[in-house]
Structures are given as C-alpha cells and as structure tokens.
Design an enzyme around this catalytic site. Structure first.
Site, mmCIF file in Angstrom:
data_model
loop_
_atom_site.group_PDB
_atom_site.id
_atom_site.type_symbol
_atom_site.label_atom_id
_atom_site.label_comp_id
_atom_site.label_asym_id
_atom_site.label_seq_id
_atom_site.Cartn_x
_atom_site.Cartn_y
_atom_site.Cartn_z
ATOM 1 N N ASN A 67 0.805 -1.224 0.000
ATOM 2 C CA ASN A 67 0.000 0.000 0.000
ATOM 3 C C ASN A 67 0.840 1.277 0.000
ATOM 4 O O ASN A 67 0.344 2.342 -0.349
ATOM 5 C CB ASN A 67 -0.964 -0.007 1.194
ATOM 6 C CG ASN A 67 -0.267 -0.229 2.514
ATOM 7 O OD1 ASN A 67 0.555 -1.140 2.653
ATOM 8 N ND2 ASN A 67 -0.574 0.574 3.506
ATOM 9 N N HIS A 68 2.124 1.165 0.397
ATOM 10 C CA HIS A 68 3.000 2.358 0.360
ATOM 11 C C HIS A 68 3.860 2.414 -0.908
ATOM 12 O O HIS A 68 4.834 3.155 -0.960
ATOM 13 C CB HIS A 68 3.923 2.382 1.585
ATOM 14 C CG HIS A 68 3.195 2.551 2.879
ATOM 15 N ND1 HIS A 68 2.319 3.594 3.103
ATOM 16 C CD2 HIS A 68 3.207 1.823 4.029
ATOM 17 C CE1 HIS A 68 1.823 3.481 4.321
ATOM 18 N NE2 HIS A 68 2.328 2.416 4.903
HETATM 19 FE FE FE2 Z 1 1.874 -2.276 4.042
#
Ligand code: FE2
Length: 256
Positions: A67-68
C-alpha cells in the site's frame, strides 16, 4: 526449487540486517530465487531508487511492494525501468510499473504476483479475488507465487483456499507480525503473515514512545522509524517444478 521470501524490510536497520544475514543464508541454502517485500525500505514508507539497487546488490532477485508503493515521489521516475520490482496489481495508480513479473527459474516459468487485500485498505481498485480470477488464464502451467499484502488474516486465508490448486504459494505481508500458521493448503504454501525484517524494539517498526503517545490521545502526525537492531523474518519454500506443487514452507525468524 528453493525460494526465500523475506518479509517487509523496514528502514535502515532492516536493510542492515539483510546485508548482514543474507550472504550466510544464501551459502547455507543455495536458494534458486530470493524475493523480498520492500514497501517500507526507505524511511519506513516506499522505496527510492538507491535502496532498490542496494537490495538487489545484497542478492535479492525480486522486490514486491504494497500500500506504500507510491509513497516516495521519485518512484514514478524509475519504476518503469526497475525490471525486478512488482507493485500491487490492484491498487491505484495503475499505469506505473507492473503487477506481476515472470522469470525462468530451474527451467520453469515462475510468476511473482503482488496483490493488496481489500479489507481495511485504501486505494484498492479491485478485490484481489477478482484480480486473481482474471489473471489466472495468463498463468496457466506456471508456478505462481503471490505476495498478498493485506491487513486481515481472514482475507488471506480465504484467498489461499480459493486458489489452493492454482497458486504454488500465497504469502501474507503488511502486518509486520509473523504468524505461526505456515502450512500447505491444497498444493499451495501459505502463511498469513511472513513478518517484518525491521527494528525489533519498536511498534511494527515505529518509535515506541510516539506510537504510545498517539494511543494516549496526543496529536502525533508522523512517526519516526525506530533504528533499533532488526529482526529478520522470512519463509523458505520448496516447490516441485515438475508439477508446480509446494512441498513445504518453513518460517524463519532471527532476532537480534
Ligand atoms: Fe503495508
């Protein structure tokens, strides 16, 4: 074939621990492929180009993200040249980098696919179940290794049951806490979370005092990455390349 998958490498101390431990692990096990989740490599969020090359220099063959993935602005400049990097297939923005990578290992075609879970995750464009179902025809007769970067253990276990005969491994990342449920589900090697390769005395990689302040109700906006010496979390996979079935998955956790 023997594969090492290293869980989320966090910050400077995570990188230092990979540098320190990976050479002896490579010597001991002669892995055919080394994969690492690198989405927290640069100051705990994202990965810059220098750190991408640094990790490849230590003997990592493929870097997955999460997600990053797009937290560092410079990723947009180099991700399309970074041919050993995989970003989650099902998150936005979708027009940078690749969501899966195909390599030849021990004479077999191996696909490394990165997906994000849809439970408690932002910017997820499509359920990982739908993405996987859509992609499967492309992966026919190939060994498929999935880094399922997700928060909920239930989602990760459900995914493994859904694809237990089509994936050779479904490996959870993101929570930074290694789970003790490494097992075979069907012919698929599975673990809910590989765990973090990052600062041992920390709260999932961040400074303890700051996180405690946040939980006490203080206004903490950013968290410092702890520089405490890192633990090393990984799994070792043995996959039969003749039939694409996983033979075993073994947890590895080396504490400082
Ligand atoms: Fe993550």
């Amino acid at each position: 074939m023997k594969i090492l998958f290293i869980g989320d490498i966090v910050g400077k101390s995570g990188r230092a621990t990979v540098k320190e431990l990976l050479p002896s692990l490579l010597k001991e096990h002669s892995f055919d492929l080394v994969i690492a989740n690198g989405e927290n490599v640069t100051h705990g969020k994202g990965i810059n180009e220098a750190h991408y090359h640094e990790l490849l220099g230590y003997g990592i063959d493929v870097i997955t993200l999460g997600n990053h993935a797009f937290s560092k602005a410079e990723i947009y400049k180099y991700i399309d040249k970074a041919d050993k990097m995989v970003r989650p297939y099902n998150i936005l923005p979708q027009d940078y980098g690749v969501g899966y990578l195909e390599l030849e290992v021990c004479g077999a075609q191996v696909v490394i696919l990165n997906l994000c879970g849809s439970v408690f995750m932002e910017n997820v464009q499509e359920s990982p179940f739908n993405s996987m179902a859509k992609l499967l025809p492309l992966f026919k007769d190939k060994i498929v290794i999935v880094d399922l970067h997700a928060e909920a253990t239930s989602e990760k276990i459900a995914f493994a049951h859904q694809f237990k005969y089509t994936c050779s491994a479904v490996l959870g990342t993101h929570t930074h806490v290694q789970t003790a449920d490494d097992r075979l589900i069907g012919s698929c090697a599975f673990i809910s979370d590989v765990g973090m390769t990052g600062p041992y005395n920390s709260i999932i990689g961040r400074d303890i005092t700051e996180v405690l302040d946040k939980f006490k109700g203080f206004n903490v906006k950013t968290y410092t990455v702890s520089e405490d010496k890192a633990q090393f979390c990984a799994v070792i996979l043995d996959i039969d390349e003749s039939n694409r079935k996983a033979r075993s998955i073994t947890r590895l956790q080396i504490r400082p």
